[in-house]
Design a protein around this motif. Structure first.
Motif, PDB file in Angstrom:
ATOM      1  N   VAL A  33       0.789  -1.205  -0.041  1.00 54.79           N
ATOM      2  CA  VAL A  33       0.115   0.002  -0.116  1.00 54.79           C
ATOM      3  C   VAL A  33       0.904   1.589  -0.050  1.00 54.79           C
ATOM      4  N   ASP A  34       1.892   1.439   1.410  1.00 56.41           N
ATOM      5  CA  ASP A  34       2.677   2.338   1.140  1.00 56.41           C
ATOM      6  C   ASP A  34       3.852   2.625  -0.331  1.00 56.41           C
ATOM      7  N   ILE A  35       4.238   1.388  -0.918  1.00 59.12           N
ATOM      8  CA  ILE A  35       4.996   2.047  -2.286  1.00 59.12           C
ATOM      9  C   ILE A  35       4.165   2.438  -3.391  1.00 59.12           C
ATOM     10  N   GLU A  36       2.291   1.972  -3.182  1.00 58.99           N
ATOM     11  CA  GLU A  36       1.397   2.316  -4.293  1.00 58.99           C
ATOM     12  C   GLU A  36       0.984   3.652  -4.048  1.00 58.99           C
ATOM     13  N   GLU A  37       1.189   4.115  -2.713  1.00 56.83           N
ATOM     14  CA  GLU A  37       0.454   5.617  -1.952  1.00 56.83           C
ATOM     15  C   GLU A  37       1.911   6.477  -2.500  1.00 56.83           C
ATOM     16  N   GLN A  41       1.036   4.767  -8.228  1.00 54.57           N
ATOM     17  CA  GLN A  41       0.712   3.444  -9.187  1.00 54.57           C
ATOM     18  C   GLN A  41       0.550   2.873  -8.505  1.00 54.57           C
ATOM     19  N   SER A  42      -0.391   2.108  -9.560  1.00 50.97           N
ATOM     20  CA  SER A  42      -0.670   0.304  -8.338  1.00 50.97           C
ATOM     21  C   SER A  42       0.365  -0.686  -9.263  1.00 50.97           C
ATOM     22  N   ILE A  43       0.222  -1.578  -8.693  1.00 52.08           N
ATOM     23  CA  ILE A  43       1.278  -2.546  -8.514  1.00 52.08           C
ATOM     24  C   ILE A  43       1.267  -3.006  -9.334  1.00 52.08           C
ATOM     25  N   ALA A  44       0.069  -3.216  -9.811  1.00 52.65           N
ATOM     26  CA  ALA A  44      -0.146  -4.131 -11.474  1.00 52.65           C
ATOM     27  C   ALA A  44       0.941  -2.977 -12.795  1.00 52.65           C
ATOM     28  N   ASP A  45       0.425  -1.725 -12.087  1.00 52.50           N
ATOM     29  CA  ASP A  45       0.769  -0.846 -13.360  1.00 52.50           C
ATOM     30  C   ASP A  45       2.460  -0.297 -13.503  1.00 52.50           C
ATOM     31  N   PHE A  47       4.257  -3.379 -12.548  1.00 55.36           N
ATOM     32  CA  PHE A  47       4.771  -3.785 -13.162  1.00 55.36           C
ATOM     33  C   PHE A  47       4.845  -3.785 -14.345  1.00 55.36           C
ATOM     34  N   GLU A  48       3.918  -3.500 -14.571  1.00 55.68           N
ATOM     35  CA  GLU A  48       3.441  -4.113 -16.709  1.00 55.68           C
ATOM     36  C   GLU A  48       4.444  -2.289 -16.768  1.00 55.68           C
ATOM     37  N   SER A  49       4.722  -1.026 -16.287  1.00 59.13           N
ATOM     38  CA  SER A  49       5.554   0.008 -17.021  1.00 59.13           C
ATOM     39  C   SER A  49       6.785  -0.393 -16.521  1.00 59.13           C
ATOM     40  N   PHE A  50       7.538  -0.426 -16.308  1.00 58.80           N
ATOM     41  CA  PHE A  50       8.472  -1.052 -15.563  1.00 58.80           C
ATOM     42  C   PHE A  50       9.233  -2.047 -15.367  1.00 58.80           C
ATOM     43  N   GLY A  51       8.688  -3.534 -15.091  1.00 57.99           N
ATOM     44  CA  GLY A  51       9.224  -4.847 -14.625  1.00 57.99           C
ATOM     45  C   GLY A  51       9.324  -4.791 -13.897  1.00 57.99           C
ATOM     46  N   GLU A  52       9.578  -6.229 -12.899  1.00 61.30           N
ATOM     47  CA  GLU A  52       9.356  -6.316 -11.881  1.00 61.30           C
ATOM     48  C   GLU A  52      11.115  -5.853 -10.824  1.00 61.30           C
ATOM     49  N   SER A 115      -6.414 -10.599 -10.166  1.00 63.63           N
ATOM     50  CA  SER A 115      -7.098  -8.818 -11.179  1.00 63.63           C
ATOM     51  C   SER A 115      -4.834  -8.269 -10.829  1.00 63.63           C
ATOM     52  N   THR A 116      -5.077  -7.789  -9.498  1.00 60.33           N
ATOM     53  CA  THR A 116      -3.937  -6.964  -8.853  1.00 60.33           C
ATOM     54  C   THR A 116      -2.673  -7.474  -8.872  1.00 60.33           C
ATOM     55  N   ARG A 117      -2.475  -8.933  -9.255  1.00 61.17           N
ATOM     56  CA  ARG A 117      -1.146  -9.702  -8.981  1.00 61.17           C
ATOM     57  C   ARG A 117      -0.825 -10.069  -9.984  1.00 61.17           C
ATOM     58  N   PRO A 118       0.262  -8.923 -10.729  1.00 63.35           N
ATOM     59  CA  PRO A 118       1.017  -9.248 -11.997  1.00 63.35           C
ATOM     60  C   PRO A 118       1.492 -10.814 -11.764  1.00 63.35           C
ATOM     61  N   LEU A 119       2.189 -10.784 -10.965  1.00 63.22           N
ATOM     62  CA  LEU A 119       2.881 -12.295 -11.044  1.00 63.22           C
ATOM     63  C   LEU A 119       1.596 -13.889 -11.241  1.00 63.22           C
ATOM     64  N   LEU A 120       0.476 -13.209 -10.494  1.00 68.69           N
ATOM     65  CA  LEU A 120      -0.544 -14.379 -11.305  1.00 68.69           C
ATOM     66  C   LEU A 120      -1.159 -14.141 -12.153  1.00 68.69           C
TER      67      LEU A 120
END
Ligand code: S3P
Length: 167
Positions: A33-37, A41-45, A47-52, A115-120
């Protein structure tokens, strides 16, 4: 006691248990939550924009930033333990509790909530969870001071077990 650190797989209940524990004068920190805030951006975003790897760097930076805090119940992202450096920080911050769930338990909790968890998002969920657990179980268990199996236990039962084992 410093802090109480909760580790474990996605779906193991870290956030739920962190909020259910009733230690007086302890605050809850949820690293995701703190990283997203903080990043906006959401964690899914992320991961998608910048990678794991970028997200893992963010986790390390974030953990460094909170490593001298006390009196927090810290719910960590499931992959926080993937970097040895992070494990060292976590170990130094307080007792580490591994919430251990079987593939079946994790599957049932995540099947409608992945859906909010990119690794899954790829492959079959069951296979993905098996692979992640195979990769990570030894790290979770090696790092933990206390292991609590969450299968078929209520939130209250898990909290009671945690109070008992920490006392
Ligand atoms: C991850 C777990 C997630 C989140 C990210 C990666 C992982 O947190 O940090 O999607 O690698 O296991 P939760 O364990 O809180 O779902």
């Amino acid at each position: 006691m410093g802090n109480i650190i909760l580790i474990g797989m996605m779906g193991s209940g870290k956030s739920t248990i962190a909020h259910a524990l009733t230690y007086k004068d302890y605050d809850v920190i949820d690293t995701d939550v703190d990283i997203e805030e903080g990043f906006g951006q959401s964690i899914a975003d992320i991961f998608e924009s910048f990678g794991e790897d970028f997200f893992r760097d963010m986790e390390t930076d974030y953990l460094k930033g909170i490593s001298s805090l006390h009196n927090n119940i810290i719910s960590t992202g499931g992959g926080m333990i993937l970097r040895a450096e992070n494990c060292e920080y976590l170990k130094s911050m307080g007792p580490v509790i591994y919430l251990k769930g079987s593939v079946d338990t994790l599957y049932n909790r995540l099947v409608n909530n992945k859906s909010t968890r990119p690794l899954l998002n790829d492959d079959s969920l069951n296979e993905r969870l098996k692979i992640l657990l195979e990769e990570r179980t030894h790290i979770y268990e090696g790092l933990a001071d206390i292991v609590i199996t969450v299968d078929e236990k209520s939130v209250d039962e898990i909290c009671e077990e945690l109070y008992r084992k920490l006392s």
